[in-house]
Design an enzyme around this catalytic site. Structure first.
Site, PDB file in Angstrom:
ATOM      1  N   PHE A 184      71.958 122.634  39.604  1.00  0.00           N
ATOM      2  CA  PHE A 184      72.630 121.565  40.338  1.00  0.00           C
ATOM      3  C   PHE A 184      71.633 120.610  40.995  1.00  0.00           C
ATOM      4  O   PHE A 184      71.963 119.911  41.940  1.00  0.00           O
ATOM      5  CB  PHE A 184      73.540 122.190  41.402  1.00  0.00           C
ATOM      6  CG  PHE A 184      74.431 123.272  40.856  1.00  0.00           C
ATOM      7  CD1 PHE A 184      75.602 122.952  40.185  1.00  0.00           C
ATOM      8  CD2 PHE A 184      74.076 124.612  40.969  1.00  0.00           C
ATOM      9  CE1 PHE A 184      76.418 123.941  39.656  1.00  0.00           C
ATOM     10  CE2 PHE A 184      74.895 125.612  40.448  1.00  0.00           C
ATOM     11  CZ  PHE A 184      76.058 125.275  39.783  1.00  0.00           C
TER      12      PHE A 184
ATOM     13  N   SER B  23      64.975 124.509  39.667  1.00  0.00           N
ATOM     14  CA  SER B  23      64.090 124.128  40.769  1.00  0.00           C
ATOM     15  C   SER B  23      62.790 124.919  40.727  1.00  0.00           C
ATOM     16  O   SER B  23      61.728 124.410  41.115  1.00  0.00           O
ATOM     17  CB  SER B  23      64.789 124.330  42.118  1.00  0.00           C
ATOM     18  OG  SER B  23      65.249 125.665  42.266  1.00  0.00           O
TER      19      SER B  23
ATOM     20  N   ASP C 151      65.872 135.545  44.944  1.00  0.00           N
ATOM     21  CA  ASP C 151      67.289 135.454  44.580  1.00  0.00           C
ATOM     22  C   ASP C 151      67.747 136.838  44.148  1.00  0.00           C
ATOM     23  O   ASP C 151      67.059 137.513  43.387  1.00  0.00           O
ATOM     24  CB  ASP C 151      67.476 134.455  43.434  1.00  0.00           C
ATOM     25  CG  ASP C 151      68.912 133.955  43.294  1.00  0.00           C
ATOM     26  OD1 ASP C 151      69.832 134.798  43.386  1.00  0.00           O
ATOM     27  OD2 ASP C 151      69.106 132.752  43.085  1.00  0.00           O
TER      28      ASP C 151
ATOM     29  N   GLY D 123      74.692 135.496  42.385  1.00  0.00           N
ATOM     30  CA  GLY D 123      75.456 134.295  42.698  1.00  0.00           C
ATOM     31  C   GLY D 123      75.909 134.232  44.144  1.00  0.00           C
ATOM     32  O   GLY D 123      76.058 135.259  44.805  1.00  0.00           O
TER      33      GLY D 123
ATOM     34  N   SER E  20      67.489 136.940  50.704  1.00  0.00           N
ATOM     35  CA  SER E  20      66.521 136.200  51.509  1.00  0.00           C
ATOM     36  C   SER E  20      66.133 136.977  52.759  1.00  0.00           C
ATOM     37  O   SER E  20      64.943 137.108  53.085  1.00  0.00           O
ATOM     38  CB  SER E  20      67.125 134.846  51.891  1.00  0.00           C
ATOM     39  OG  SER E  20      66.362 134.183  52.861  1.00  0.00           O
TER      40      SER E  20
ATOM     41  N   ASP F   5      67.896 126.797  49.281  1.00  0.00           N
ATOM     42  CA  ASP F   5      68.996 126.401  48.401  1.00  0.00           C
ATOM     43  C   ASP F   5      69.779 127.651  48.006  1.00  0.00           C
ATOM     44  O   ASP F   5      70.152 127.830  46.852  1.00  0.00           O
ATOM     45  CB  ASP F   5      68.458 125.682  47.165  1.00  0.00           C
ATOM     46  CG  ASP F   5      69.554 124.988  46.368  1.00  0.00           C
ATOM     47  OD1 ASP F   5      70.622 124.699  46.947  1.00  0.00           O
ATOM     48  OD2 ASP F   5      69.346 124.735  45.174  1.00  0.00           O
TER      49      ASP F   5
ATOM     50  N   HIS G  85      75.706 128.830  50.458  1.00  0.00           N
ATOM     51  CA  HIS G  85      76.096 127.629  51.185  1.00  0.00           C
ATOM     52  C   HIS G  85      77.192 127.861  52.217  1.00  0.00           C
ATOM     53  O   HIS G  85      77.737 126.889  52.758  1.00  0.00           O
ATOM     54  CB  HIS G  85      76.538 126.544  50.199  1.00  0.00           C
ATOM     55  CG  HIS G  85      75.381 125.850  49.543  1.00  0.00           C
ATOM     56  ND1 HIS G  85      74.142 126.430  49.405  1.00  0.00           N
ATOM     57  CD2 HIS G  85      75.260 124.606  48.986  1.00  0.00           C
ATOM     58  CE1 HIS G  85      73.329 125.594  48.789  1.00  0.00           C
ATOM     59  NE2 HIS G  85      73.985 124.473  48.525  1.00  0.00           N
TER      60      HIS G  85
ATOM     61  N   HIS H 275      68.222 121.644  50.310  1.00  0.00           N
ATOM     62  CA  HIS H 275      69.016 120.992  49.267  1.00  0.00           C
ATOM     63  C   HIS H 275      70.487 120.902  49.673  1.00  0.00           C
ATOM     64  O   HIS H 275      70.964 121.663  50.504  1.00  0.00           O
ATOM     65  CB  HIS H 275      68.900 121.787  47.958  1.00  0.00           C
ATOM     66  CG  HIS H 275      69.436 121.055  46.768  1.00  0.00           C
ATOM     67  ND1 HIS H 275      70.241 121.639  45.826  1.00  0.00           N
ATOM     68  CD2 HIS H 275      69.285 119.751  46.366  1.00  0.00           C
ATOM     69  CE1 HIS H 275      70.554 120.753  44.900  1.00  0.00           C
ATOM     70  NE2 HIS H 275      69.989 119.596  45.204  1.00  0.00           N
ATOM     71  N   ASP H 276      71.202 119.958  49.080  1.00  0.00           N
ATOM     72  CA  ASP H 276      72.635 119.752  49.273  1.00  0.00           C
ATOM     73  C   ASP H 276      72.979 119.333  50.702  1.00  0.00           C
ATOM     74  O   ASP H 276      73.954 119.817  51.293  1.00  0.00           O
ATOM     75  CB  ASP H 276      73.433 121.015  48.887  1.00  0.00           C
ATOM     76  CG  ASP H 276      73.381 121.288  47.403  1.00  0.00           C
ATOM     77  OD1 ASP H 276      73.298 120.324  46.624  1.00  0.00           O
ATOM     78  OD2 ASP H 276      73.410 122.472  47.013  1.00  0.00           O
TER      79      ASP H 276
END
Length: 208
Positions: free
Chosen positions: A19, A51, A70, A74, A122, A139, A142, A167-168
């Protein structure tokens, strides 16, 4: 950002799921390409590696290292029934997983020596981390809780003159979720950072 290193993408970056806009990717590359030799960057949320390629290429050019963090299961929005669920990213157990796609991307970009995948949340990795960082890119999840946890886990490890990229970051909810901009505002209000770059939804801050 005085260094000028040309970005040469070794793969078709548009074929990598993700994204991130190309302009945002170029900005991340420029950030990573200013790191000192031997410096360390941390990316929170790698997905399929788009990224990671931009950051990794910058790190490779300067002899620095990217830890790509990560759990590859998801975020909330990637789960079945959610807006950003991709059924092609379901593994043979029926679970959502981006790990195989990520590893394929990093291998194809010849970045195995510059990008170290960390299969962890994280917060788990932050508890084990010691030392200063030249760059942190947030990132990950969210949701507000996830984004705040990422910021609070890592902001204190950024060295003076180090960079925090988020990001975002969208000013209004009609464009996107508001957790990243909440983190951005928190960082700016802390008095520890100043904004040095804004590209699409990417904001880059420098540690004072």
């Amino acid at each position: 950002m005085s260094k000028h290193i040309e970005l040469i993408l070794p793969i078709d970056i548009d074929s990598v799921k993700g994204f991130l806009s190309h302009a945002e990717g170029e900005a991340l590359f420029r950030c990573a390409s200013t790191l000192a030799q031997g410096a360390v960057a941390v990316e929170i949320g790698s997905y399929c590696g788009k990224s990671s390629v931009y950051l990794g290429l910058g790190c490779k050019a300067t002899g620095s290292t990217l830890f790509a963090v990560d759990h590859h299961r998801g975020s909330e929005e990637h789960q079945p029934g959610e807006m950003f669920h991709d059924p092609q990213l379901v593994d043979d157990t029926g679970a959502f997983s981006t790990l195989a796609s990520f590893r394929k991307t990093i291998r194809a970009a010849d970045l195995d020596d510059s990008v170290i995948p960390v299969l962890s949340s994280s917060a788990q990795f932050a508890r084990a981390w010691q030392g200063e960082l030249g760059l942190v890119f947030i990132d990950g999840g969210h949701s507000l809780d996830a984004a705040l946890l990422d910021y609070r886990s890592w902001a204190g490890s950024i060295a003076q003159k180090g960079l925090l990229a988020i990001h975002d970051v969208y000013p209004g909810s009609e464009a996107g979720g508001q957790a990243p901009i909440t983190v951005y505002r928190l960082a700016m209000a802390s008095g520890l950072f100043k904004e040095i770059m804004s590209v699409d939804s990417l904001r880059v801050l420098e540690r004072l």
